[in-house]
Scaffold this motif. Structure first.
Motif, short mmCIF file in Angstrom:
data_model
loop_
_atom_site.label_atom_id
_atom_site.label_comp_id
_atom_site.label_asym_id
_atom_site.label_seq_id
_atom_site.Cartn_x
_atom_site.Cartn_y
_atom_site.Cartn_z
N LEU A 11 0.45 -1.45 0.08
CA LEU A 11 0.20 0.16 0.36
C LEU A 11 0.71 1.45 0.28
O LEU A 11 1.37 2.00 0.57
N ALA A 12 0.60 2.20 -0.87
CA ALA A 12 1.78 3.01 -1.01
C ALA A 12 0.52 4.73 -0.90
O ALA A 12 -0.23 4.67 -1.34
N VAL A 13 0.71 5.26 -0.06
CA VAL A 13 0.26 6.51 0.47
C VAL A 13 0.71 7.72 0.92
O VAL A 13 2.01 7.99 0.46
N VAL A 14 -0.30 8.81 0.39
CA VAL A 14 0.52 9.97 0.73
C VAL A 14 0.76 10.63 2.45
O VAL A 14 -0.58 10.47 2.73
N VAL A 15 0.98 11.01 3.35
CA VAL A 15 0.91 11.14 4.56
C VAL A 15 0.66 12.58 4.43
O VAL A 15 1.40 13.41 4.17
N LYS A 16 -0.71 12.80 4.73
CA LYS A 16 -1.58 14.18 5.06
C LYS A 16 -0.82 14.82 6.14
O LYS A 16 -0.64 16.64 6.39
N ASN A 17 -0.88 14.09 7.68
CA ASN A 17 0.09 14.80 8.39
C ASN A 17 0.11 13.51 9.52
O ASN A 17 -0.44 12.17 9.13
N THR A 18 1.18 13.48 10.80
CA THR A 18 1.59 12.80 11.39
C THR A 18 1.02 13.11 13.21
O THR A 18 0.82 14.71 13.57
N SER A 19 1.07 12.18 14.06
CA SER A 19 0.30 13.10 15.01
C SER A 19 1.54 11.56 16.67
O SER A 19 2.05 10.29 15.43
N THR A 20 1.88 11.83 17.63
CA THR A 20 2.30 11.28 18.57
C THR A 20 1.19 11.72 19.66
O THR A 20 1.04 12.74 20.03
N GLN A 21 0.65 10.60 20.25
CA GLN A 21 -0.53 11.27 21.66
C GLN A 21 -0.10 9.36 22.05
O GLN A 21 -1.18 8.05 21.85
N GLY A 22 0.11 9.97 23.34
CA GLY A 22 -0.12 8.69 24.43
C GLY A 22 0.64 7.25 24.26
O GLY A 22 0.29 6.25 24.27
N GLY A 23 1.32 8.33 23.65
CA GLY A 23 2.86 6.68 23.37
C GLY A 23 2.12 5.78 21.50
O GLY A 23 3.12 4.84 21.18
N VAL A 24 1.63 6.91 21.21
CA VAL A 24 1.01 5.96 19.70
C VAL A 24 1.33 7.27 18.49
O VAL A 24 0.93 8.18 18.60
N ASN B 281 -1.91 10.15 9.19
CA ASN B 281 -2.94 10.44 8.04
C ASN B 281 -2.82 9.94 6.74
O ASN B 281 -1.79 10.82 6.49
N PHE B 282 -3.84 9.75 6.05
CA PHE B 282 -3.74 9.80 4.42
C PHE B 282 -4.58 10.65 3.91
O PHE B 282 -5.46 11.15 4.25
N ASN B 283 -3.63 11.36 2.90
CA ASN B 283 -4.79 12.06 1.95
C ASN B 283 -5.95 11.35 1.92
O ASN B 283 -6.64 12.82 1.47
N GLU B 284 -6.35 10.68 1.49
CA GLU B 284 -7.30 9.97 0.86
C GLU B 284 -6.92 8.77 1.45
O GLU B 284 -6.86 8.10 1.63
N ALA B 285 -8.89 8.49 1.94
CA ALA B 285 -8.60 6.58 2.21
C ALA B 285 -8.90 5.91 1.51
O ALA B 285 -9.21 6.22 0.35
N LYS C 267 -11.95 0.01 3.97
CA LYS C 267 -11.52 1.65 4.50
C LYS C 267 -10.72 1.62 5.16
O LYS C 267 -10.27 1.29 6.42
N VAL C 268 -9.57 2.32 4.67
CA VAL C 268 -8.72 2.22 5.84
C VAL C 268 -8.05 4.02 5.63
O VAL C 268 -7.05 4.52 4.31
N LYS C 269 -8.03 5.02 6.71
CA LYS C 269 -7.46 6.23 6.13
C LYS C 269 -6.23 6.71 7.42
O LYS C 269 -5.89 7.69 6.89
N SER C 270 -6.08 5.42 8.17
CA SER C 270 -4.68 6.07 8.69
C SER C 270 -3.89 4.94 9.41
O SER C 270 -4.38 3.23 8.87
N ALA C 271 -2.82 4.91 9.55
CA ALA C 271 -1.89 3.59 10.00
C ALA C 271 -0.79 4.12 11.38
O ALA C 271 -0.38 5.65 11.45
N ASN C 272 -0.93 3.57 11.99
CA ASN C 272 0.18 3.45 13.19
C ASN C 272 1.09 2.26 12.86
O ASN C 272 1.65 1.82 12.20
N LEU C 273 2.03 3.84 12.75
CA LEU C 273 3.84 3.49 13.17
C LEU C 273 4.69 2.82 13.87
O LEU C 273 4.44 3.83 14.99
N LEU C 274 5.72 2.83 14.22
CA LEU C 274 6.87 2.85 15.79
C LEU C 274 7.28 3.93 15.89
O LEU C 274 7.28 3.92 16.46
#
Length: 298
Positions: free
Chosen positions: A91-104, A108-112, A143-150
């Motif tokens: 899966l190749a996606v464009v990163v709309k933005n990133t966030s770090t909250q509560g260790g997560v 978020n993707f540009n499009e679902a 449908k997926v619109k985000s992913a959690n990374l290390l």
């Protein structure tokens, strides 16, 4: 007489279908090594393996009734080789933005996007400038619109990342067989101009514009991805191979995709010794759209 040790190698791979990304059953395809009498062993899920091969150069041929034939030049060392085409099962996606909250750490993707096959936790995620991490949670089909990374450290908004499902080879559909109903295709013949027309096998056909916007190629960790738009409006159309094909022996080509928001495309055909030609085509979604090309000699 001293013992002679003969070292052998193996070649393995997985064959998946375009669009669905499902592994093909052994009855749907076949693989062969040109010049070798070795027979492969098949396993459900699209897996095959050649064992007890001498190290050296081989040509792997992959073919099936519904699919375009593919050939790969393979050099086998003593270690086992798992054949793949980077970009084919991911899966190749464009990163709309990133966030770090509560260790997560989340992107978020540009499009679902609609995933036909899930991607397991721990899968490799790679991006520009050497970005390399793992998927921290599995992505389920649907449908997926985000992913959690290390980690998301160093990943800029607007970057493209590749989330790799598996090492596989994706077979494209043959122009002579019906494609899945959700597919929109552009098909046609590329022939010589004039009364005594002949097929121009080997000519290249590629999509250069989508919805009147130029298609750009961006290289991400060695894979060329076709994109259109910029910033938060950028979308990924697939790999370079998904928007390009070669004309077969009968002069036929077939380009296709399963995006409903592609309303028009510009197709370019080219071959050494002939003038390059283009056509812009308004599309009927989920149908075969035709664009024939008579090419004139230079």
């Amino acid at each position: 007489m001293p013992d002679i040790l003969t070292l052998k190698a193996s070649l393995a791979g997985q064959i998946i279908e375009d669009v669905s990304f499902e592994g093909l059953n052994p009855s749907q395809y076949a693989v062969a090594l040109a010049g070798s009498r070795r027979e492969p062993r098949y396993k459900d899920g699209g897996f095959f393996v050649f064992n007890d091969l001498l190290p050296g150069d081989y040509k792997l041929q992959i073919f099936g009734e519904r699919y375009q034939r593919q050939e790969f030049n393979v050099t086998l060392p003593f270690a086992p080789v798992v054949l793949e085409q980077p970009g084919d099962n991911e899966l190749a996606v464009v990163v709309k933005n990133t966030s770090t909250q509560g260790g997560v750490n989340k992107i978020n993707f540009n499009e679902a996007v609609s995933l036909r096959q899930g991607i397991r936790k721990g899968s490799t995620v790679i991006g520009p400038a050497g970005f390399n991490t793992k998927l921290a949670a599995s992505l389920d089909a649907g449908k997926v619109k985000s992913a959690n990374l290390l980690t998301v450290a160093g990943l800029a908004n607007g970057s493209i990342v590749r989330i790799i499902r598996n090492k596989s080879i994706r077979l494209r559909f043959d122009p002579y067989h019906p494609a899945p109903p959700e597919i929109t295709s552009v098909v046609g013949k590329v022939i010589t101009a004039g009364q005594q027309a002949r097929a121009l096998a080997g000519a290249k056909a590629r999509i250069t514009q989508v919805n009147a916007a130029n298609v750009a190629l961006e290289t991400v960790a060695g894979v060329k991805l076709a994109t259109v738009g910029t910033g938060n409006n950028k979308i990924i159309l697939g790999t370079e191979r998904d928007l390009m094909t070669f004309v077969n022996q009968n002069g036929d080509y077939c380009l296709y995709f399963n995006r409903a928001d592609i309303l028009s495309v510009t197709v370019e055909t080219s071959l050494n010794g002939f003038q390059t030609a283009t056509q812009t085509k308004n599309l009927i979604a989920r149908a075969r759209n035709r664009a024939d090309f008579p090419l004139t000699k230079v």
